[in-house]
Design a protein around this motif. Structure first.
Motif, short mmCIF file in Angstrom:
data_model
loop_
_atom_site.label_atom_id
_atom_site.label_comp_id
_atom_site.label_asym_id
_atom_site.label_seq_id
_atom_site.Cartn_x
_atom_site.Cartn_y
_atom_site.Cartn_z
N MET A 130 35.82 38.84 54.71
CA MET A 130 36.93 38.42 53.86
C MET A 130 37.50 39.63 53.12
O MET A 130 36.75 40.43 52.56
CB MET A 130 36.44 37.37 52.86
N ASN A 131 38.83 39.79 53.13
CA ASN A 131 39.41 40.94 52.45
C ASN A 131 39.50 40.69 50.95
O ASN A 131 39.29 39.58 50.46
CB ASN A 131 40.77 41.30 53.05
N VAL A 132 39.87 41.75 50.24
CA VAL A 132 39.91 41.69 48.77
C VAL A 132 40.88 40.63 48.28
O VAL A 132 40.57 39.84 47.37
CB VAL A 132 40.30 43.07 48.20
N ASN A 133 42.06 40.59 48.86
CA ASN A 133 43.06 39.63 48.41
C ASN A 133 42.57 38.20 48.55
O ASN A 133 42.81 37.36 47.66
CB ASN A 133 44.36 39.82 49.19
N GLU A 134 41.89 37.90 49.66
CA GLU A 134 41.38 36.54 49.87
C GLU A 134 40.29 36.21 48.85
O GLU A 134 40.23 35.09 48.32
CB GLU A 134 40.83 36.40 51.30
N THR A 135 39.42 37.19 48.57
CA THR A 135 38.35 36.97 47.59
C THR A 135 38.92 36.64 46.22
O THR A 135 38.52 35.68 45.55
CB THR A 135 37.44 38.21 47.49
N VAL A 136 39.87 37.45 45.80
CA VAL A 136 40.48 37.25 44.48
C VAL A 136 41.27 35.95 44.45
O VAL A 136 41.20 35.18 43.47
CB VAL A 136 41.38 38.44 44.13
N GLU A 137 42.01 35.66 45.52
CA GLU A 137 42.81 34.43 45.55
C GLU A 137 41.91 33.20 45.47
O GLU A 137 42.21 32.24 44.74
CB GLU A 137 43.65 34.38 46.83
N GLN A 138 40.80 33.21 46.19
CA GLN A 138 39.87 32.08 46.14
C GLN A 138 39.27 31.92 44.74
O GLN A 138 39.11 30.80 44.24
CB GLN A 138 38.75 32.26 47.17
N LEU A 139 38.93 33.04 44.12
CA LEU A 139 38.36 32.99 42.77
C LEU A 139 39.36 32.40 41.78
O LEU A 139 39.01 31.54 40.96
CB LEU A 139 37.95 34.40 42.33
N THR A 158 34.11 32.65 35.47
CA THR A 158 33.82 32.55 36.90
C THR A 158 33.83 33.95 37.50
O THR A 158 34.41 34.87 36.93
CB THR A 158 34.89 31.70 37.60
N SER A 159 33.20 34.08 38.67
CA SER A 159 33.17 35.41 39.29
C SER A 159 33.03 35.30 40.80
O SER A 159 32.66 34.26 41.35
CB SER A 159 31.99 36.23 38.74
N ALA A 160 33.33 36.41 41.45
CA ALA A 160 33.15 36.54 42.90
C ALA A 160 32.78 37.98 43.20
O ALA A 160 33.22 38.91 42.52
CB ALA A 160 34.41 36.14 43.65
N LYS A 161 31.97 38.14 44.22
CA LYS A 161 31.57 39.48 44.66
C LYS A 161 32.16 39.74 46.04
O LYS A 161 32.30 38.82 46.85
CB LYS A 161 30.05 39.60 44.69
N GLY A 162 32.51 40.99 46.30
CA GLY A 162 33.09 41.36 47.58
C GLY A 162 33.12 42.86 47.73
O GLY A 162 32.57 43.59 46.90
N ALA A 163 33.78 43.33 48.77
CA ALA A 163 33.82 44.77 49.05
C ALA A 163 35.25 45.26 49.11
O ALA A 163 36.18 44.53 49.44
CB ALA A 163 33.11 45.06 50.38
N ASP A 164 35.40 46.53 48.75
CA ASP A 164 36.71 47.19 48.84
C ASP A 164 36.47 48.66 49.14
O ASP A 164 35.33 49.16 49.05
CB ASP A 164 37.48 47.01 47.53
N THR A 165 37.53 49.35 49.47
CA THR A 165 37.41 50.77 49.80
C THR A 165 37.59 51.61 48.54
O THR A 165 38.55 51.43 47.79
CB THR A 165 38.49 51.17 50.83
N ASP A 166 36.65 52.51 48.30
CA ASP A 166 36.77 53.45 47.19
C ASP A 166 37.88 54.44 47.54
O ASP A 166 37.79 55.15 48.56
CB ASP A 166 35.45 54.18 46.98
N PRO A 167 38.94 54.50 46.72
CA PRO A 167 40.07 55.37 47.08
C PRO A 167 39.73 56.86 47.04
O PRO A 167 40.48 57.68 47.56
CB PRO A 167 41.13 55.02 46.02
N VAL A 168 38.60 57.22 46.40
CA VAL A 168 38.22 58.63 46.31
C VAL A 168 37.38 59.05 47.51
O VAL A 168 37.66 60.05 48.17
CB VAL A 168 37.46 58.91 45.00
N GLN A 217 33.12 52.01 51.60
CA GLN A 217 33.10 50.64 51.11
C GLN A 217 32.20 50.55 49.87
O GLN A 217 31.10 51.11 49.86
CB GLN A 217 32.59 49.68 52.17
N VAL A 218 32.67 49.86 48.86
CA VAL A 218 31.86 49.64 47.65
C VAL A 218 31.87 48.15 47.34
O VAL A 218 32.86 47.46 47.55
CB VAL A 218 32.40 50.43 46.44
N GLU A 219 30.72 47.68 46.83
CA GLU A 219 30.62 46.28 46.42
C GLU A 219 31.17 46.13 45.00
O GLU A 219 30.85 46.94 44.12
CB GLU A 219 29.16 45.81 46.45
N LEU A 220 31.97 45.11 44.81
CA LEU A 220 32.63 44.90 43.53
C LEU A 220 32.37 43.50 43.00
O LEU A 220 32.07 42.57 43.75
CB LEU A 220 34.14 45.11 43.65
N LEU A 221 32.52 43.37 41.69
CA LEU A 221 32.45 42.08 41.00
C LEU A 221 33.79 41.84 40.33
O LEU A 221 34.27 42.69 39.56
CB LEU A 221 31.34 42.10 39.94
#
Length: 679
Positions: free
Chosen positions: A1-10, A31-41, A45-49
């Motif tokens: 699941m991409n970042v946008n989908e994770t945030v939209e579901q949350l 409420t919260s959700a965990k997922g992954a995104d790309t570190d721009p630096v 991939q990094v896990e995010l909350l």
């Protein structure tokens, strides 16, 4: 699941949960959700909350209200945790876990979401869940109701340690879908957003169904004779009569805005014999008592007690309430405790009538009342299957005067100039009155738009915002009963009145020999008698409130200038101008300031000019009606056209704190008319 989908579901889950007040109170829970995104630096991939930030509301949550943190850093925080005595230090540590700009400020519950090993977590404050959480035998009830699917967590103040506790429970109870937090609420989790939401709703519904099936029919005891609800018209009339006196009670330390409700839940609670005992125990959920104070002030007289007897008793109860609150503060305060924030009640309960709630603004006052309705529901549930046992006063104090709570209060923006003030403006659906209402609302005031045209008043109020900002009412200022009804509506909407603007008017432009007795009487009924009736009603409320106030007359340059062909209008404006002086002299001892604004030539946006006055004056001066504003401007010293907004500016300034030592003044807003200079 991409970042946008994770945030939209949350966000979708959060909005659904927050839309139903059975699930959680306004601005309560997270409420919260965990997922992954790309570190721009690094490109890795990094896990995010993603978690609801501090101060947000689930029902209206948007992406901007989410805090975004790196999970690897969150999971490392236990290694530097200094222990429960210093757990507040961990809030600052969240800043070192933020991803990018981090979004909203992380809340105190962030640890719960980051440390619990589940992709999705909900923390909510449902009435049914808190009823179990505040029951004397809540732990046993949790086991009986949920088996091993939901685990009991003994009371602990929200913070890092509570996050560790729940993370441990989740780890040690793989079969569990959530927990009951003693004295507080519920937490649930799931592998997907849908599963998490389903688990939250299952806990809420299971608790609700259990209470309905096993609870006593009358958990608040027998009905108290004489304490039942008064008929609607009678109770609202009594509420309106009591409102100014109650605002004086709630505002002894600092002026407050009020909210009234005669919700059936409140009236039923007050009609039963256990309500004094339960009210004294206070609320339990931290979100509740931070808004409602630890307990309400309850009038101990029956519903048919007179207003006079009720007021006298309320004053006695207020003295006792303040003494009790000071004792509570002094018992638990130490050298590090913030100063007492005020000893007045935020909730006042009147048997047979309803509840008044108070806050710095209307929304805060309304939400405080909603929270106390939640608290009543919680008491009902707990008493129906056990006994209500909220957290003790020491724990309440630790939260109410928590250094983190104090820091949050200190971060709040400086109040606007008219914040906490309640204004009633007559003739406010158009022209000068509408401009004044708009400006006062922009400065933070609650505004009552009173106008002869109910529909236009409602439209003008809606343009300013919701009913926490403005309400529109009908008022014929020539009718004493309608004037009283207008002020009754105002005090029931906002708790009182601080600032009244006499703006309602009309203009009849005729020479002496063409002015009829009917013309004269109509002009004076609306603007002399009308202003008198409005000021009289306003003064009574302001005196009872005991916090001062402002009365402003929108008079005219014509009150001091003799122009042609407007004998009725100019005479009545002179009457209004002298009312200012008379009332300033009479009402000063009560801290009520009375001032006037003398406009001239306000053509654009003016209901008076559009109603025929403009055509008449244009004819007198021999100019086209569309050029009348320009004509007036050219005869002024500044050569500037006067607009409704300029009058509104003058009202905002003369009623501000900067001029709080000024009364009996008339301010010209005419771009300079030498013949109308005050002498």
């Amino acid at each position: 699941m991409n970042v946008n989908e994770t945030v939209e579901q949350l966000l979708t889950r959060s909005n659904r949960l927050g839309a139903n007040k059975e699930n959680t109170n306004y601005a309560g829970g997270n409420t919260s959700a965990k997922g992954a995104d790309t570190d721009p630096v690094t490109g890795e991939q990094v896990e995010l909350l993603w978690v609801k930030g501090s101060g947000g509301d689930l029902g209206t949550l948007k992406e901007s209200g989410l805090a975004v943190l790196r999970l690897d850093r969150m999971r490392a925080l236990p290694n530097v945790y200094p222990g429960i005595d210093r757990e507040d230090e961990m809030v600052a540590a969240f800043d070192y876990c933020l991803h990018g700009l981090g979004g909203a400020a992380p809340s105190i519950d962030t640890a719960m979401h980051g440390l619990v090993d589940a992709p999705h977590v909900d923390h909510l404050h449902p009435d049914s869940g808190i009823a179990i959480a505040t029951a004397a035998d809540g732990e046993q009830l949790t086991a009986e109701i949920f088996g091993d699917e939901v685990v009991w967590v003994p009371w602990r103040r929200p913070g890092f340690q509570l996050g560790l506790d729940i993370a441990k429970i989740k780890s040690e109870n793989p079969q569990a879908v959530g927990c009951i937090l003693g004295g507080h609420g519920i937490t649930a989790w799931g592998d997907t957003s849908e599963e998490c939401e389903a688990n939250s709703l299952k806990i809420i519904k299971t608790a609700k169904d259990y209470l309905a099936e096993h609870g006593k029919v009358e958990p608040f005891g027998a009905e108290l004779p004489g304490y039942g609800a008064l008929p609607q018209a009678e109770r609202r009339a009594k509420a309106a009569a009591l409102a100014p006196h109650l605002r004086a009670i709630a505002s002894a330390d600092k002026p407050m805005v009020g909210h009234f409700t005669d919700d059936a839940v409140v009236l039923d609670f007050l009609s039963h014999q256990e309500h004094p005992r339960l009210a004294e125990l206070g609320t339990s959920c931290p979100d509740h008592f931070l808004r409602t104070k630890i307990k309400p002030l309850v009038l101990d007289l029956p519903a048919d007690a007179s207003v006079e007897d009720s007021v006298a008793r309320l004053k006695e109860l207020h003295e006792q309430y303040r003494a009790d609150y000071a004792a509570y503060y002094n018992k638990f305060a130490d050298e590090s405790t913030p100063a007492m924030r005020g000893a007045d009640p935020a909730i006042v309960l009147i048997p047979g009538v309803g509840m008044f709630s108070y806050g710095a603004n209307k929304q805060t006052a309304r939400v405080a009342g909603e929270f106390y309705v939640n608290a009543i529901n919680v008491m009902r549930g707990a008493e129906s299957v056990s006994s209500y046992a909220p957290i003790d006063d020491h724990e309440k104090f630790r939260i109410e005067y928590w250094a983190l709570e104090e820091a949050k209060l200190q971060r709040m923006p400086k109040p606007r100039s008219h914040a906490g003030r309640i204004a009633l403006v007559t003739g406010a659906a158009s022209g000068i009155g509408k401009a004044i209402a708009t400006r006062l609302a922009a400065e933070g005031a609650c505004v009552v738009i009173a106008d002869l045209d109910q529909g236009k008043a409602a439209e003008a109020a809606a343009e300013l915002g919701n009913t926490d900002v403005a309400v529109g009412i009908r008022a014929d200022v020539t009718d004493p009963q309608q004037v009283k009804a207008a002020f009754d509506e105002a005090v029931l909407a906002f708790g009182g009145v601080d600032l009244v603007v006499n703006n309602a008017g009309l203009s009849i432009s005729k020479p002496l020999l063409e002015t009829s007795e009917k013309d004269w009487d109509l002009q004076h009924d609306v603007m002399a008698k009308g202003a008198f009736l409005v000021s009289q009603a306003a003064a009574k409320i302001m005196i009872d409130q005991n916090i001062g106030g402002d009365i402003v007359y929108i008079s005219s340059k014509n009150s001091v200038f003799a122009g042609p062909n407007n004998i009725a209008y100019s005479a009545v404006k002179a009457d209004q101008a002298h009312q200012v002086r008379l009332l300033a002299a009479e009402l000063g001892e009560y801290g009520i300031r009375v001032n006037g604004i003398n406009p001239d030539g306000v053509v654009r946006g003016s209901g008076i000019f559009a109603g025929g006055w403009g055509a008449q004056r244009a004819k007198v001066y021999g100019v086209p009606e569309e050029d009348l504003g320009k004509f007036y401007a050219q005869r002024t010293l500044l050569k500037r056209e006067v607009l409704p907004e300029h009058c509104a500016n003058a009202v905002a300034v003369i009623t501000s704190a900067e001029l709080d030592h000024t009364t009996g003044l008339h301010i010209p807003v005419d771009a300079g008319v030498a013949a109308a200079f005050l002498r």
